[in-house]
Structures are given as structure tokens and as C-alpha cells.
Design an enzyme around this catalytic site. Sequence first.
Site, mmCIF file in Angstrom:
data_model
loop_
_atom_site.group_PDB
_atom_site.id
_atom_site.type_symbol
_atom_site.label_atom_id
_atom_site.label_comp_id
_atom_site.label_asym_id
_atom_site.label_seq_id
_atom_site.Cartn_x
_atom_site.Cartn_y
_atom_site.Cartn_z
ATOM 1 N N CYS A 124 0.831 -1.202 0.000
ATOM 2 C CA CYS A 124 0.000 0.000 0.000
ATOM 3 C C CYS A 124 0.871 1.259 0.000
ATOM 4 O O CYS A 124 1.322 1.710 1.051
ATOM 5 C CB CYS A 124 -0.935 0.001 1.213
ATOM 6 S SG CYS A 124 -1.986 1.459 1.300
ATOM 7 N N CYS A 133 -0.542 4.154 1.996
ATOM 8 C CA CYS A 133 -0.329 4.077 3.448
ATOM 9 C C CYS A 133 1.132 4.362 3.810
ATOM 10 O O CYS A 133 1.417 5.056 4.779
ATOM 11 C CB CYS A 133 -0.666 2.688 3.986
ATOM 12 S SG CYS A 133 -2.089 1.915 3.240
ATOM 13 N N ASP A 134 2.065 3.791 3.057
ATOM 14 C CA ASP A 134 3.463 3.766 3.491
ATOM 15 C C ASP A 134 4.404 4.644 2.672
ATOM 16 O O ASP A 134 5.575 4.793 3.037
ATOM 17 C CB ASP A 134 3.997 2.318 3.431
ATOM 18 C CG ASP A 134 3.201 1.381 4.327
ATOM 19 O OD1 ASP A 134 2.635 1.866 5.323
ATOM 20 O OD2 ASP A 134 3.143 0.172 4.032
#
Length: 302
Positions: free
Chosen positions: A130, A133-134
Site C-alpha cells: 500500500c 499508506c506507506d
Amino acid sequence: MYDVAIIGGGPGGLSAGIYAARANLKTVIVERGLYGGQMQNTLDIENYPGFDNIEGPVLSERLYNQALGVGVEWKYGNVQSVKLEGQPKVLNLGDETLEARSVIIASGASPRPLGVPGEAEFTGRGVSYCATCDGALYRGADVIVVGGGDSAIKEAILLTRFANKVTVIHRRDALRAAGILRDRAFDNPKIQFMWDTVVDKIEGDNRVTGVLARNVKDGSTQIVEAKGVFIYVGVDPVTDFLKGSEILDEWGYILTDEFMATSIPGVYAAGDVRAASLRQIVNAASDGAAAAMKAYEYLETL
Ligand code: NAP
């Protein structure tokens, strides 16, 4: 006893909920994670009609609020097994059971692992599924994206906001991703491609340091250094709670007719979990609406 129990709170499940509740059906959505499903992992959605650009978490929240606003009940829970034949239909959530007269399965799909040494070991320590997200953790770093589909290319473009260099490693010499994404990636000076190449191993000590890449045409190998490896090699359906069921195809996707009905009366499917579905938010929403309307018709016959 619910009229409709919906498994999964992504765009398919939420749309089904909105249509079912507006048809005055007592409706519950059971979800094991956050509302919105995979939309939560998508920063920019640029192809949902009516919005030239909307953030995934924002669209998720709007759909969720809309569903609750029309009377859908939201239940946090992990469906472990189901009894779908006959009446009532039963959802086993481990510590409790739910009964419903019809069921819509909209449990979606989840990222497929690459299945190479180092992947499981370094997940969360450089291996990610992701970028939304990261990605921000890799400011100024070199990163690798594995895959050549829409997800890989979309996320590679996103990663250029943070990373110094993004290397896309793809097993063929042509991308599967849609034309507009392809063009953007080819025009982006921070993205470079390694064609006809697979990842045999993810290397690291405490964290990822790179990958062992192999050219499938000439067999040559090399270490490609990177701090992050983002894997986008497709998705698998979330149907473990249906193991062995007649409604699954050989890959575990749910078979339906064009009205989202499975071969079991009163049981429908919507969205990414469905076989042969075009796996887009707009399709999930459309499937959800159709499934709810068909559930309504079925309930009228009981
Ligand atoms: P996908 O379209 O199935 O693409 C998977 C990619 O990974 C393909 O390029 C495939 O290579 C490669 N791959 C598969 N197994 C591999 C392996 N073992 N080793 C190396 N490479 C491997 O999956 P996706 O990109 O996750 O997309 C899933 C669905 O969501 C699609 O329908 C897609 O259109 C949709 N989606 C749409 C958007 C959008 O903005 N419209 C964004 C994200 C996702 P090959 O090409 O050689 O098969």
C-alpha cells in the site's frame, strides 16, 4: 432476523446497503475492517463518475454515512462460516451468529503476495502492499514496484511524490495498465522500468536493502538496491468462509448470473469478489444496487 445481511463494507456492500435500506429492508453490513474496503488504500480516485478527483478515504466515508443515514446497521465482525441453503441463512462470526432471510456477499479481494523468500520476513520493514499508506516513509529513497497492472502503475506514480527514484519491475515487456496511467508513468522522469524481469528474492538485514532480480529472457541476475518494495501482482478473492461451496469458481471467485444471483436462492454477490467482474468501484456500486433489488424481489416471494 434481518431481511438482508451483507458481508463486506466496500463500495459493493455499501451500495447494496443503501438500496436495500431504501427498499425498507432490515439490513446489516458485517465488516472486519474499515468501511470502504480497498478504497481506503487509494489516495486519488479519478474515474468514479461525478468526481474528477476524490480521495478514497473521503468517498468511503461519504458512502458509509449515506448507508447509515438511510438505516443500515453496521456491525464489526469477521465472518468465519455461513449456512446459505434454506431459511434462515446464518452467518457465524465466531462469538455470535446472525440470521437473515437473504445474503449479499461483497467481501472483495485482497493483495496477492509475490511468494518469494524475504517477502513475509520483511513485510512492514520495507515490503508493502500500500503506497498510499506507506509511501511517505520513503522520502528521498529509491523504491521498487513489482507488477505492471493499474495498481502497480498508479502507485508507482504516487510514490514519485516521495521517492528519489521508482523502479518498476515487470515480468513482460508491455504494461497491462490502462493507457492514461501508462502515458503518465512513461512521462515521469523519476520512474524507470526493468522489463522482462522477475524478483527472485527480497534482500535485507534488519530492513529491506534491495531485491535479487532476474531477466527472464537471458537469465541474468542482478541486485537492485532499494529501501522499499511495493508489491502489486494482483488480488485474491476473500472467500475463505465459503470454502468448498458450489458458488465458487476454481479461483475462489463467486459465480453469479447477470443479476448478481448465485445458484443458491436468496444469495447474491457484488463487486471484486464476483467472477468476471470488471474490478472498479463503479462496477462494485452497480453490482450492489442490482443485488439489493434482486434480494428485495426474492424476499417478496417468501
Ligand atoms: P492486475 O490487473 O491483475 O495486474 C497484476 C500485474 O501483476 C500484472 O501486470 C501481472 O503481469 C503482474 N503479475 C501477476 N502475477 C505476478 C507474479 N507472480 N510475478 C510478477 N508479476 C506478476 O491487478 P491490479 O493491478 O491489482 O488490478 C486489479 C484490478 O483492479 C484490475 O481490474 C484493475 O483494472 C483494477 N484497478 C483499477 C484502477 C484504476 O485506476 N482504474 C486502479 C487499481 C486497480 P501480467 O501483465 O504479465 O499478467
